[in-house]
Structures are given as C-alpha cells and as structure tokens.
Scaffold this active site. Structure first.
Site, short mmCIF file in Angstrom:
data_model
loop_
_atom_site.label_atom_id
_atom_site.label_comp_id
_atom_site.label_asym_id
_atom_site.label_seq_id
_atom_site.Cartn_x
_atom_site.Cartn_y
_atom_site.Cartn_z
N GLY A 107 0.83 -1.22 0.00
CA GLY A 107 0.00 0.00 0.00
C GLY A 107 0.85 1.25 0.00
O GLY A 107 1.84 1.33 0.73
N ARG B 178 0.99 -5.12 -5.54
CA ARG B 178 1.07 -6.33 -4.72
C ARG B 178 1.27 -7.46 -5.73
O ARG B 178 0.44 -7.65 -6.61
CB ARG B 178 -0.21 -6.52 -3.90
CG ARG B 178 -0.52 -5.33 -2.97
CD ARG B 178 -1.60 -5.67 -1.97
NE ARG B 178 -2.18 -4.51 -1.32
CZ ARG B 178 -1.73 -3.95 -0.19
NH1 ARG B 178 -0.68 -4.44 0.41
NH2 ARG B 178 -2.35 -2.90 0.33
N ASP C 253 4.95 -5.01 6.05
CA ASP C 253 5.45 -6.36 6.37
C ASP C 253 5.51 -7.28 5.14
O ASP C 253 6.42 -8.10 5.03
CB ASP C 253 4.64 -6.99 7.50
CG ASP C 253 3.24 -7.35 7.07
OD1 ASP C 253 2.55 -6.47 6.51
OD2 ASP C 253 2.82 -8.50 7.28
N THR D 277 4.00 2.47 5.78
CA THR D 277 2.61 2.00 5.78
C THR D 277 1.81 2.91 6.70
O THR D 277 2.32 3.32 7.75
CB THR D 277 2.47 0.54 6.26
OG1 THR D 277 1.09 0.29 6.58
CG2 THR D 277 3.30 0.22 7.49
N ASP E 109 -0.43 2.01 8.52
CA ASP E 109 -0.95 1.23 9.65
C ASP E 109 -0.14 1.36 10.95
O ASP E 109 -0.62 0.97 12.01
CB ASP E 109 -1.01 -0.27 9.26
CG ASP E 109 -2.06 -0.54 8.20
OD1 ASP E 109 -2.91 0.33 7.98
OD2 ASP E 109 -2.02 -1.62 7.59
N ASP F 38 2.36 -0.39 12.15
CA ASP F 38 2.33 -1.68 12.83
C ASP F 38 3.62 -2.48 12.65
O ASP F 38 3.60 -3.70 12.61
CB ASP F 38 1.12 -2.50 12.35
CG ASP F 38 1.14 -2.73 10.84
OD1 ASP F 38 2.02 -2.17 10.16
OD2 ASP F 38 0.27 -3.48 10.36
N ARG G 186 -6.77 -3.12 8.71
CA ARG G 186 -7.30 -4.48 8.69
C ARG G 186 -6.87 -5.23 9.95
O ARG G 186 -7.63 -5.97 10.53
CB ARG G 186 -6.75 -5.20 7.45
CG ARG G 186 -7.75 -6.10 6.80
CD ARG G 186 -7.34 -6.59 5.44
NE ARG G 186 -6.02 -6.21 5.00
CZ ARG G 186 -5.70 -5.91 3.75
NH1 ARG G 186 -6.63 -5.91 2.82
NH2 ARG G 186 -4.48 -5.60 3.41
#
Ligand code: F6P
Length: 327
Positions: A14, A75, A106, A129, A131, A133, A175
């Site tokens: 992403g 992707r 990741d 990212t 996110d 994370d 997600r």
C-alpha cells in the site's frame, strides 16, 4: 569504502504519504556516496518485468511534497513463488544492481528477506505504511498524515452530526491495526472506538450510547477500524439500530482517501531521516535490517524480527482514557 556500486530503490504494498520524500532521500544520499541509483517501478512486479529507470539528483526534484509514490507500487503474486524471485534476481543482476532499499510494510519486508537470503543481495527496509504496525519503529511513514486526514474528516462529520442530532459510524483503515482508529478517535473526541485488537460487545456499545443520550448528548461519533471483529461499520450500525432508536444513524466509510494527500511535516522529516539512514546502513555493510525511529533516534532492527513481531501494540492507557473522556 563500500563495495556497493549501484543500488535499487522501490516502493511496494500500500502506498503511504512520505514515500516520495524517502525516495528522494535514498537517491540523493546514494549519489552523495558515489553510487548509481536505479528506481524500480511497481515494486517486485517491476523487478520481474525489468521496469528500471536510472535516477539522478534532479529526477527527484519537486516530489518531497507529493503523496502516493512516483515509483508506483503493486502487490505481486508471482514474486511469492521461488521462480518469480529467481526471475527478479536475474534481472537485478543483469542491471548491475548490487543492493536494495525496500520501502513498504510487512509484505514488502517478507519478500525482501527471502530475496536477500536466497540470492545473497544486501537489503535495507524502510517502514512505509499508514498502519503503524512494524516492530522496530515508533512510527511508520504515512501514519501521521493518514491520521490527520481522518481527523479532518471526523471534525467535519461532527459539524453535521451535531446539527442534525445524529449518530455516525465512521469506518477507518486498519485491517489488523487499530492505530489510526484509536489515535484519530481520541483526537476527534469519539464516543466509542472499535479496534481489531480488542473485542467490543455490541450490547456494551449500546449501553455506552444510551448513557450518553440520557445525559443530554444529542449526537455521537463511533470510530470503527475496518478489521474490528464485529464486521465493519454497516454491520455495527445495523445491529445498533435494531435495539437503539434514540438517534438517526448514518455510516461513513473513509476508504482510500486516507492513503492519499500531501505528507505532513512529521512524515516528510521521518522519510528524509529513514531514507538517508537506509543508504548509510548499506554503506556500513548492514544487511537485512530495517531502519526505524525509536525514541527520536535512528535504530536498526533485523527485518526478520520486524516481520515476526509485526503488530500494533495497543496503548491500553489510551483505550481506558478514551472511554472516560467520552462520557
Ligand atoms: O496496509 C495499508 C492499508 O491501507 C490497510 O490499512 C488496508 O487494510 C489495506 O492497506 C488496503 O489495501 P488495498 O489498497 O490493497 O485494498
């Protein structure tokens, strides 16, 4: 003197605001160290399809402020196969690329780790990212901008929610990670925040909203991370509506607008620091490491460790505080 003569830089997975500022930093730091720099279009897909372009200092001018990624991203299913990776490596070798800087999350790092181990090519990862994370960095590129984008939307929704005395369910990205939801929810004064890392019973949510309504709250905003186990904002809204008719209920899914936009100053500075540090790490002979920011210092973490511990560590104090400050 480093033996690396030519590095490849790519973005994968992403897109995230700040990736362009990072590409610029990698290209210019590489050139400063006497290396040639090749931009690889569309990440792993581009490695397989030989989408290589030579970069010079001017080829990254006027991109520091741009969202998205000028190198594009993808992707790539083929790269997950040993044959795909072999094809990618042979193309890199043919192009004379002897080290890589991988900017992504990741999934990007999993691919980079495999490629590097299978073909002995040095790789440094930059966490990019929205996110937030990745283990090994307090912040990832794009998270700050995305959270501010969400916050701006929440503020606007609050105007209309208050005007109509409505209850809004706002779904945000994540997600597996509730970082954007929790932080934008706290900053936006949300009445409740539903997170993938924590189960929320719909009955508890209804009770909370009921208490608010009984104490003169005339509008409310509930933030739901897309990965929340109750199945997304529409589902939650439907279930709440069945038992609770105090408010007129509306749903807003913020979607991919959260990924775009001009990067914040925080993301730009982070991108410059991490891109610069990634090339310096290659020059110093590092391999299979992720550059990250921890306590305002650049630190290296084994990519393997970053992947294995990949998740957002929910700040329990924020969760507790958010519940109290929204009474
Ligand atoms: O990983 C970043 C992210 O934006 C997640 O928050 C989201 O779940 C996912 O990517 C969406 O991916 P795609 O753009 O492929 O639908």
């Amino acid at each position: 003197m480093s033996s690396i003569k030519k590095i490849g830089v790519f973005t994968s997975g992403g897109d995230a605001p700040g990736m362009n500022a990072c590409i610029r930093a990698v290209v210019r730091t590489g050139i400063f160290h006497g290396m040639e720099v090749v931009g690889i279009h569309q990440g792993y897909q581009g490695m397989i399809e030989k989408k290589f372009i030579n970069m010079d200092a001017r080829s990254v001018r006027n991109i520091i402020q741009l969202g998205g990624t000028v190198l594009k991203t993808a992707r790539c299913a083929e790269f997950r196969t040993p044959e795909g990776r072999a094809k990618a490596y042979n193309n890199l070798k043919e192009e004379g690329i002897d080290a890589l800087v991988a900017i992504g999350g990741d999934g990007t790092f999993t691919g980079a780790e495999l490629l590097s181990r299978e073909f002995d090519i040095p790789v440094i990862g930059v966490p990019g990212t929205i996110d937030n994370d990745l283990y090994g960095s307090d912040f990832t590129l794009g998270y700050d901008t995305a959270t501010n984008t969400v916050l701006e939307a929440i503020d606007k929704i609050r105007d209309t929610a208050a005007s109509h005395d409505r209850l809004f369910f706002v779904e945000v990205m994540g997600r597996d990670s509730g970082c954007i939801a929790l932080h934008s929810g706290v900053a936006g004064g949300a009445e409740a925040i539903l997170l993938p890392e924590k189960e929320t019973a719909i009955d508890d949510l209804i009770m909370k909203l009921e208490e608010g309504a009984l104490s003169n709250k005339s509008s409310s905003i509930v933030i739901i991370a897309e990965g929340d186990k109750n199945g997304g904002a529409y589902n939650v809204a439907k279930r709440v509506k069945e038992k609770f008719n105090f408010y007129d209920i509306k749903v807003t899914i913020l979607g991919h607008l959260q990924r775009g936009g001009t990067p914040s100053s925080f993301d730009r500075v982070l991108a410059c620091r991490l891109g610069y540090a990634a090339v310096k790490a290659l020059v110093a002979g590092e391999n299979r490491k992720m550059v990250g920011l921890r306590g305002n210092e650049i630190q290296l973490t084994n990519i393997e460790e970053a992947i294995n511990n990949h998740s957002y560590k929910l700040e329990d104090d924020l969760v507790e505080m958010a519940a109290i400050l929204s009474i």
